[in-house]
Motif scaffolding. Structure first.
Motif, PDB file in Angstrom:
ATOM      1  N   ARG A  57     -12.674  15.969 -24.636  1.00 25.03           N
ATOM      2  CA  ARG A  57     -12.448  14.543 -24.904  1.00 25.03           C
ATOM      3  C   ARG A  57     -10.984  14.264 -25.215  1.00 25.03           C
ATOM      4  O   ARG A  57     -10.243  15.145 -25.665  1.00 25.03           O
ATOM      5  CB  ARG A  57     -13.331  14.102 -26.064  1.00 25.03           C
ATOM      6  N   ARG A  58     -10.549  13.010 -24.993  1.00 23.97           N
ATOM      7  CA  ARG A  58      -9.177  12.611 -25.313  1.00 23.97           C
ATOM      8  C   ARG A  58      -9.009  12.277 -26.789  1.00 23.97           C
ATOM      9  O   ARG A  58      -7.967  12.565 -27.380  1.00 23.97           O
ATOM     10  CB  ARG A  58      -8.780  11.375 -24.475  1.00 23.97           C
ATOM     11  N   ILE A  59      -9.991  11.595 -27.361  1.00 26.78           N
ATOM     12  CA  ILE A  59      -9.932  11.210 -28.776  1.00 26.78           C
ATOM     13  C   ILE A  59     -11.021  11.972 -29.525  1.00 26.78           C
ATOM     14  O   ILE A  59     -12.180  11.981 -29.116  1.00 26.78           O
ATOM     15  CB  ILE A  59     -10.135   9.691 -28.956  1.00 26.78           C
ATOM     16  N   GLN A  60     -10.629  12.591 -30.623  1.00 28.32           N
ATOM     17  CA  GLN A  60     -11.559  13.407 -31.400  1.00 28.32           C
ATOM     18  C   GLN A  60     -11.604  12.913 -32.835  1.00 28.32           C
ATOM     19  O   GLN A  60     -10.564  12.700 -33.460  1.00 28.32           O
ATOM     20  CB  GLN A  60     -11.119  14.869 -31.337  1.00 28.32           C
ATOM     21  N   ARG A  61     -12.825  12.712 -33.366  1.00 24.10           N
ATOM     22  CA  ARG A  61     -12.999  12.223 -34.733  1.00 24.10           C
ATOM     23  C   ARG A  61     -13.954  13.138 -35.494  1.00 24.10           C
ATOM     24  O   ARG A  61     -14.797  13.804 -34.901  1.00 24.10           O
ATOM     25  CB  ARG A  61     -13.582  10.802 -34.734  1.00 24.10           C
ATOM     26  N   ARG A  62     -13.826  13.135 -36.793  1.00 22.09           N
ATOM     27  CA  ARG A  62     -14.716  13.956 -37.618  1.00 22.09           C
ATOM     28  C   ARG A  62     -16.167  13.529 -37.467  1.00 22.09           C
ATOM     29  O   ARG A  62     -17.086  14.348 -37.550  1.00 22.09           O
ATOM     30  CB  ARG A  62     -14.315  13.850 -39.094  1.00 22.09           C
ATOM     31  N   GLU A  63     -16.387  12.214 -37.253  1.00 19.13           N
ATOM     32  CA  GLU A  63     -17.759  11.703 -37.195  1.00 19.13           C
ATOM     33  C   GLU A  63     -18.399  11.820 -35.812  1.00 19.13           C
ATOM     34  O   GLU A  63     -19.542  11.383 -35.618  1.00 19.13           O
ATOM     35  CB  GLU A  63     -17.794  10.240 -37.653  1.00 19.13           C
ATOM     36  N   ASP A  64     -17.708  12.407 -34.854  1.00 17.58           N
ATOM     37  CA  ASP A  64     -18.294  12.586 -33.520  1.00 17.58           C
ATOM     38  C   ASP A  64     -19.605  13.362 -33.624  1.00 17.58           C
ATOM     39  O   ASP A  64     -19.692  14.377 -34.315  1.00 17.58           O
ATOM     40  CB  ASP A  64     -17.328  13.348 -32.600  1.00 17.58           C
TER      41      ASP A  64
END
Length: 267
Positions: A57-64
């Motif tokens: 993925r291009r954008i990674q978040r803790r809540e994924d």
């Protein structure tokens, strides 16, 4: 010539690229498919005799939700699962540091800034064994990049075809316009020249990617491309249908395309 690779975002695209023996590897886009689809299509690719890779993925978040890139790497640690990973964010490079004796291979994509030698050396220090040519480079700069990579024994991957990203956004166009649909599909924006820019909705991770209206193509520049000595050549498919992919690899000329910065650099 180097190895031919493709990245895909739709099931019908997989059906098309599996028909060509000269394609050696296929990246599945992590954000475009559910985890069930990733496992299913990975099996189909491997059964065809090609290697299966995962484009993160291009954008990674803790809540994924679901598996993280690190989880996919962990699965591949003992020669299971995906064998190749396309790293596209700094978080993924950081995760890579937890696998010093990894059995899988990785490529640092053009989304990881490598416009100057200092940046390249940082990626090298963080474990880069293969790097994609920066899309901002013109041919002469690509030649210098290739020479540097060879001197460091780093493999190179050249993007030969694909819609180039203009903007990645966590503000969803569809949510603003019609409300959240979780459609995970493609919409479009109209620019001032009345051109239609594809917008890919990656609803799995809640971000959008706005692409250039004209597709990048280095087809027809084989002599210059060959001089770069790339280890592999990649075709990125986003909005293309099965028919369009078949026609492309069968040699049908493109009606409209751009050479990007290959002949004209940036200021």
């Amino acid at each position: 010539m180097g190895e031919i690779r493709v990245s895909i975002e739709r099931g019908e695209q997989l059906k098309a690229v599996l028909q060509f023996p000269f394609i050696k590897g296929i990246y599945l886009d992590e954000g475009a498919f559910s985890e069930e689809e990733l496992l299913k299509y990975r099996g189909e690719i491997q059964n065809s005799g090609k290697w299966a890779g995962l484009r993160f993925r291009r954008i990674q978040r803790r809540e994924d939700r679901g598996r993280s890139p690190k989880d996919w790497m962990e699965e591949a640690k003992n020669e299971e699962g995906f064998r190749h990973f396309l790293l596209r964010a700094l978080d993924q490079v950081a995760m890579l540091q937890d696998f010093p004796d990894r059995k899988f291979s990785t490529c640092f994509d053009y989304t990881l800034y490598s416009y100057n030698q200092a940046a390249m050396e940082v990626w090298e220090s963080l474990g880069a064994k293969e790097m994609c040519f920066p899309i901002e480079f013109r041919f002469q700069e690509d030649m210098a990049f290739s020479e540097w990579a060879r001197s460091r024994r780093i493999s190179t991957e050249l993007l030969c075809y694909g819609h180039l990203p203009m903007m990645v956004s966590a503000n969803c166009i569809e949510k603003t316009r019609n409300g959240c649909t979780r459609g995970n599909n493609v919409v479009s924006l109209q620019d001032r020249q009345n051109k239609s820019m594809p917008v890919r909705l990656y609803c799995k991770y809640c971000y959008n990617q706005i692409y250039n209206s004209d597709v990048l193509s280095l087809i027809g520049l084989e002599k210059e491309v060959e001089r770069l000595g790339a280890s592999s050549f990649r075709f990125d498919f986003t909005v293309e249908s099965e028919k369009e992919i078949l026609e492309l690899f069968q040699g049908k000329p493109l009606k409209q395309f751009t050479r990007g910065h290959f002949h004209k650099g940036i200021e």
